[in-house]
Design a protein around this motif. Structure first.
Motif, PDB file in Angstrom:
ATOM      1  N   LYS A 112       0.832  -1.209   0.000  1.00 52.87           N
ATOM      2  CA  LYS A 112       0.000   0.000   0.000  1.00 52.87           C
ATOM      3  C   LYS A 112       0.865   1.257   0.000  1.00 52.87           C
ATOM      4  N   LEU A 113       1.942   1.230   0.766  1.00 52.94           N
ATOM      5  CA  LEU A 113       2.848   2.383   0.823  1.00 52.94           C
ATOM      6  C   LEU A 113       3.546   2.593  -0.511  1.00 52.94           C
ATOM      7  N   GLU A 114       3.967   1.505  -1.145  1.00 54.00           N
ATOM      8  CA  GLU A 114       4.602   1.621  -2.460  1.00 54.00           C
ATOM      9  C   GLU A 114       3.631   2.205  -3.482  1.00 54.00           C
ATOM     10  N   ASN A 115       2.370   1.777  -3.410  1.00 57.16           N
ATOM     11  CA  ASN A 115       1.349   2.332  -4.314  1.00 57.16           C
ATOM     12  C   ASN A 115       1.129   3.812  -4.046  1.00 57.16           C
ATOM     13  N   SER A 116       1.106   4.193  -2.768  1.00 60.49           N
ATOM     14  CA  SER A 116       0.901   5.602  -2.430  1.00 60.49           C
ATOM     15  C   SER A 116       2.083   6.452  -2.889  1.00 60.49           C
ATOM     16  N   LEU A 117       3.293   5.892  -2.782  1.00 59.94           N
ATOM     17  CA  LEU A 117       4.488   6.610  -3.231  1.00 59.94           C
ATOM     18  C   LEU A 117       4.439   6.851  -4.735  1.00 59.94           C
ATOM     19  N   THR A 118       4.103   5.807  -5.492  1.00 66.10           N
ATOM     20  CA  THR A 118       4.004   5.921  -6.948  1.00 66.10           C
ATOM     21  C   THR A 118       2.904   6.907  -7.342  1.00 66.10           C
ATOM     22  N   THR A 119       1.751   6.797  -6.692  1.00 65.72           N
ATOM     23  CA  THR A 119       0.627   7.682  -6.997  1.00 65.72           C
ATOM     24  C   THR A 119       0.990   9.132  -6.740  1.00 65.72           C
ATOM     25  N   THR A 120       1.632   9.390  -5.613  1.00 67.24           N
ATOM     26  CA  THR A 120       1.992  10.765  -5.246  1.00 67.24           C
ATOM     27  C   THR A 120       2.996  11.347  -6.236  1.00 67.24           C
ATOM     28  N   PHE A 153      -0.263  23.220  -3.344  1.00 59.61           N
ATOM     29  CA  PHE A 153      -0.387  21.777  -3.141  1.00 59.61           C
ATOM     30  C   PHE A 153      -1.797  21.336  -2.734  1.00 59.61           C
ATOM     31  N   GLU A 154      -2.751  22.262  -2.768  1.00 64.63           N
ATOM     32  CA  GLU A 154      -4.092  21.916  -2.297  1.00 64.63           C
ATOM     33  C   GLU A 154      -4.811  20.962  -3.252  1.00 64.63           C
ATOM     34  N   TYR A 155      -4.644  21.150  -4.559  1.00 65.34           N
ATOM     35  CA  TYR A 155      -5.265  20.231  -5.513  1.00 65.34           C
ATOM     36  C   TYR A 155      -4.712  18.817  -5.309  1.00 65.34           C
ATOM     37  N   LEU A 156      -3.408  18.711  -5.117  1.00 68.14           N
ATOM     38  CA  LEU A 156      -2.791  17.410  -4.880  1.00 68.14           C
ATOM     39  C   LEU A 156      -3.316  16.781  -3.593  1.00 68.14           C
ATOM     40  N   SER A 157      -3.486  17.601  -2.556  1.00 62.02           N
ATOM     41  CA  SER A 157      -4.032  17.099  -1.292  1.00 62.02           C
ATOM     42  C   SER A 157      -5.431  16.522  -1.494  1.00 62.02           C
ATOM     43  N   LYS A 158      -6.259  17.242  -2.253  1.00 57.95           N
ATOM     44  CA  LYS A 158      -7.630  16.785  -2.496  1.00 57.95           C
ATOM     45  C   LYS A 158      -7.662  15.493  -3.305  1.00 57.95           C
ATOM     46  N   GLU A 159      -6.814  15.420  -4.341  1.00 62.19           N
ATOM     47  CA  GLU A 159      -6.787  14.220  -5.174  1.00 62.19           C
ATOM     48  C   GLU A 159      -6.305  13.000  -4.391  1.00 62.19           C
ATOM     49  N   LEU A 160      -5.311  13.198  -3.546  1.00 63.90           N
ATOM     50  CA  LEU A 160      -4.804  12.086  -2.738  1.00 63.90           C
ATOM     51  C   LEU A 160      -5.807  11.684  -1.656  1.00 63.90           C
ATOM     52  N   LYS A 161      -6.533  12.665  -1.139  1.00 65.27           N
ATOM     53  CA  LYS A 161      -7.545  12.370  -0.122  1.00 65.27           C
ATOM     54  C   LYS A 161      -8.626  11.459  -0.694  1.00 65.27           C
ATOM     55  N   LYS A 162      -8.971  11.665  -1.964  1.00 66.42           N
ATOM     56  CA  LYS A 162      -9.967  10.814  -2.621  1.00 66.42           C
ATOM     57  C   LYS A 162      -9.522   9.354  -2.644  1.00 66.42           C
ATOM     58  N   LYS A 163      -8.211   9.146  -2.631  1.00 64.81           N
ATOM     59  CA  LYS A 163      -7.656   7.791  -2.686  1.00 64.81           C
ATOM     60  C   LYS A 163      -7.340   7.251  -1.296  1.00 64.81           C
ATOM     61  N   GLY A 164      -7.689   8.020  -0.272  1.00 69.04           N
ATOM     62  CA  GLY A 164      -7.454   7.584   1.095  1.00 69.04           C
ATOM     63  C   GLY A 164      -6.094   7.949   1.653  1.00 69.04           C
ATOM     64  N   TYR A 165      -5.384   8.869   1.015  1.00 70.40           N
ATOM     65  CA  TYR A 165      -4.052   9.274   1.447  1.00 70.40           C
ATOM     66  C   TYR A 165      -4.076  10.692   2.027  1.00 70.40           C
ATOM     67  N   LYS A 166      -3.123  10.961   2.915  1.00 69.10           N
ATOM     68  CA  LYS A 166      -2.932  12.307   3.446  1.00 69.10           C
ATOM     69  C   LYS A 166      -1.567  12.824   2.978  1.00 69.10           C
TER      70      LYS A 166
END
Length: 296
Positions: A42-50, A180-193
């Motif tokens: 999950k962390l590797e996926n979050s790293l790639t997504t970010t 970075f607010e748009y990025l925060s919102k997009e990542l929040k949709k995926k369950g990331y902070k």
């Protein structure tokens, strides 16, 4: 006879007990390994997504800067030094372009001598000298080529700069600025902070961040809850990796300026419901990885 039979029964009970204990222990360790592997995936996926989202926003900012630097209305008002007209034209273009993507951005136009000609958010600001702390501006003037990076100024943003060229001569530049607010919102949709941290030693430049929340040697750049980072040993971080506290696990990577100075870290957090401790850190130089990982 009863006493003779009791001994084998006793030994059998002990053997069964020991066997059961080791089976439970093995199952416990295997379950922990499985949970750790799931969390790591999950962390590797979050790293790639970010990283992909950051690259996407950088490309978007660059396309905006190039588009605006070639806009005839903007260029004409800039060449005539009609700041009121430039302000109205730029904000009209911004309003129109925002409809293409739900992302806020600002625009700054620079004079040939690298001072502020116009800022889209405040027409009163002008003639601010920028060359001493804006590396990207200097590089664009020298190369006459557009550039995009996470760049340090009075704030920390994704900044894309494109030269305004007239008769093959640099006469100024246009900058698209995305926070970075748009990025925060997009990542929040995926369950990331998302957490963007800047080393506090740069607060002499990033003066608008001086009142932001701080943790260890870093100041929080984006709008989120810094308490999620409590109990993390941020001094142990290398270029990228994974780190956990009681409630969250984080994938992180470094970002650098155009002169290869380390500015800080970008962390993506996910819930650590099973309280698994993961602490793996790596240097870019020690492994063969794609250069795009090194965010600039």
């Amino acid at each position: 006879m009863r006493s003779l039979n009791s001994k084998p029964n006793k030994y059998l009970f002990i053997i069964l007990f020991i066997t059961s204990f080791f089976i439970i222990l093995i199952f416990y360790f295997l379950n922990n390994i499985n949970n750790s592997n799931n969390l790591l995936n999950k962390l590797e996926n979050s790293l790639t997504t970010t990283k992909n989202l950051f690259e996407e926003q950088k490309r978007y900012a660059l396309s905006l800067a190039i588009l605006l630097s070639e806009d005839k209305e903007i260029i004409n008002s800039f060449q005539s030094q009609n700041r009121q007209e430039s302000f109205e034209v730029v904000n009209r273009k911004i309003k129109s372009l925002k409809q293409l993507q739900d992302s806020n951005f600002e625009v700054q136009i620079h004079n040939e001598n690298l001072t502020t000609y116009l800022r889209s958010w405040n027409i009163d600001i002008k003639d601010v000298p920028l060359a001493s702390f804006r590396q990207g501006l200097v590089k664009v003037k020298e190369s006459k080529q557009p550039i995009v990076s996470i760049e340090l100024g009075k704030r920390l943003n994704i900044k894309a700069i494109s030269p305004i060229i007239e008769n093959n001569k640099y006469i100024g530049s246009i900058e698209a600025i995305i926070n970075f607010e748009y990025l925060s919102k997009e990542l929040k949709k995926k369950g990331y902070k998302l957490f963007v941290l800047l080393n506090k030693k740069y607060l002499n430049i990033a003066s608008e961040l001086k009142n932001n929340d701080e943790i260890a040697n870093y100041v929080l750049v984006n709008n989120t809850n810094i308490n999620y980072l409590e109990e993390l040993n941020l001094d142990s971080l290398k270029d990228y990796g994974y780190i956990s506290n009681k409630n969250f696990s984080f994938a992180y990577f470094s970002y650098y300026d155009l002169q290869n100075n380390h500015l800080g870290y970008i962390l993506t957090g996910i819930k650590n419901n099973k309280h698994i401790n993961i602490n793996n850190s790596f240097d870019y130089e020690t492994v063969n990885i794609n250069s795009e990982v090194k965010i600039r």
